[in-house]
Design a protein around this motif. Structure first.
Motif, short mmCIF file in Angstrom:
data_model
loop_
_atom_site.label_atom_id
_atom_site.label_comp_id
_atom_site.label_asym_id
_atom_site.label_seq_id
_atom_site.Cartn_x
_atom_site.Cartn_y
_atom_site.Cartn_z
N ASP A 1 0.85 -1.18 0.00
CA ASP A 1 0.00 0.00 0.00
C ASP A 1 0.89 1.24 0.00
N VAL A 2 0.38 2.35 -0.53
CA VAL A 2 1.16 3.59 -0.65
C VAL A 2 0.26 4.80 -0.44
N ILE A 3 0.78 5.82 0.25
CA ILE A 3 0.12 7.11 0.30
C ILE A 3 1.16 8.19 0.01
N ALA A 4 0.72 9.27 -0.62
CA ALA A 4 1.60 10.40 -0.91
C ALA A 4 1.36 11.50 0.10
N ILE B 1 3.72 -4.91 6.75
CA ILE B 1 2.61 -3.97 6.88
C ILE B 1 1.73 -4.08 5.65
N ARG B 2 0.45 -4.22 5.86
CA ARG B 2 -0.49 -4.43 4.74
C ARG B 2 -1.15 -3.14 4.26
N THR B 3 -1.51 -2.25 5.19
CA THR B 3 -2.22 -1.03 4.81
C THR B 3 -1.65 0.18 5.55
N ILE B 4 -1.85 1.35 4.95
CA ILE B 4 -1.34 2.58 5.55
C ILE B 4 -2.30 3.73 5.24
N ALA B 5 -2.46 4.64 6.20
CA ALA B 5 -3.33 5.81 6.02
C ALA B 5 -2.83 6.95 6.88
N ILE B 6 -3.30 8.15 6.58
CA ILE B 6 -2.95 9.34 7.36
C ILE B 6 -4.24 9.99 7.84
N ASP C 1 -4.73 14.75 11.75
CA ASP C 1 -3.62 15.30 12.53
C ASP C 1 -2.27 14.87 11.99
N ARG C 2 -2.29 14.21 10.83
CA ARG C 2 -1.10 13.75 10.11
C ARG C 2 -0.37 12.62 10.83
N ASN C 3 -1.08 11.90 11.69
CA ASN C 3 -0.54 10.66 12.24
C ASN C 3 -0.63 9.58 11.16
N ILE C 4 0.30 8.63 11.20
CA ILE C 4 0.31 7.54 10.24
C ILE C 4 -0.28 6.29 10.89
N TRP C 5 -1.25 5.66 10.22
CA TRP C 5 -1.87 4.44 10.72
C TRP C 5 -1.38 3.25 9.90
N LEU C 6 -1.00 2.18 10.61
CA LEU C 6 -0.46 1.00 9.96
C LEU C 6 -1.27 -0.23 10.35
N GLY C 7 -1.66 -1.01 9.35
CA GLY C 7 -2.41 -2.24 9.60
C GLY C 7 -1.61 -3.45 9.17
N THR C 8 -1.62 -4.51 9.98
CA THR C 8 -0.85 -5.72 9.66
C THR C 8 -1.71 -6.96 9.87
N PHE C 9 -1.17 -8.10 9.43
CA PHE C 9 -1.80 -9.39 9.70
C PHE C 9 -1.09 -10.10 10.85
#
Length: 211
Positions: free
Chosen positions: A125-128, A164-169, A172-180
């Protein structure tokens, strides 16, 4: 609203749903495989990544242009930078694609030291964010500077090298990470130094995974 499903690519206009499926022998129709990611770039172009390639939708005649350079590649994620560049996560490397010149650069095949962390590494996954790409990869969190074209592996000790499977912001510009993995959902602070695990909010009755 565009929706990718197992059976088709679908467009919902608020009242009706139009299905776009493969037509045998028609290369202007979608691929037979499943759509995996949909991206609307800064110029309003619609890109659809399939399990077997990349297409651009033509709004004038409702056809699909298949991009030969990505034939047979499993497209996992698409993000754009400016008006002419796409960054595409595939099963054969993370690729920069110049829409105007058709030039491609595969970071997974690069021999440059600043790209070492992207070699033999699957980008899920990617975010800019501004001039950087934040990537959820099998080797952890990777940041690619678009300006310097250098990649960095960011330590997240609580994940202990879990893919890490997923990523989001968030706002407040915190980074969220999802895993299995054992730790499933993590919030990473703006300065990339503080982490907070949010697994307590996931269901305990099933093996819930953030997607």
């Amino acid at each position: 609203i565009w929706i990718g499903t197992v059976g088709a690519l679908n467009r919902f206009d608020g009242k009706t749903v139009k299905h776009f499926t493969n037509i045998a022998g028609d290369t202007t129709s979608p691929y037979t495989s499943q759509p995996r990611t949909i991206h609307n770039d800064n110029k309003g172009r619609l890109w659809i990544g399939y399990e077997t390639g990349l297409t651009e939708f033509n709004f004038n005649n409702s056809t699909f242009r298949r991009i030969p350079l990505f034939k047979d590649l499993y497209i996992q994620k698409i993000v754009s930078y400016g008006d002419s560049v796409l960054y595409i996560a595939t099963n054969r490397g993370f690729i920069r694609y110049n829409i105007n010149t058709s030039e491609v650069f595969n970071y997974g095949l690069s021999s440059r030291l600043p790209h070492e962390v992207l070699k033999r590494n699957n980008v899920n996954d990617v975010i800019a964010i501004n001039d950087s790409l934040f990537m959820a990869t099998n080797r952890g969190l990777v940041i690619l500077s678009i300006k310097t074209n250098e990649s960095t592996l960011v330590p997240v000790p609580v994940l202990n090298k879990t893919p890490i499977r997923t990523i989001a912001i968030d706002k407040d510009r915190n980074i969220w990470l999802g895993t299995f993995g054992e730790v499933k959902l993590v919030k990473l602070s703006v300065d990339l130094k503080k982490t907070e695990v949010y697994d307590r909010f996931l269901s305990s009755s099933v093996n819930t995974q953030p997607m």
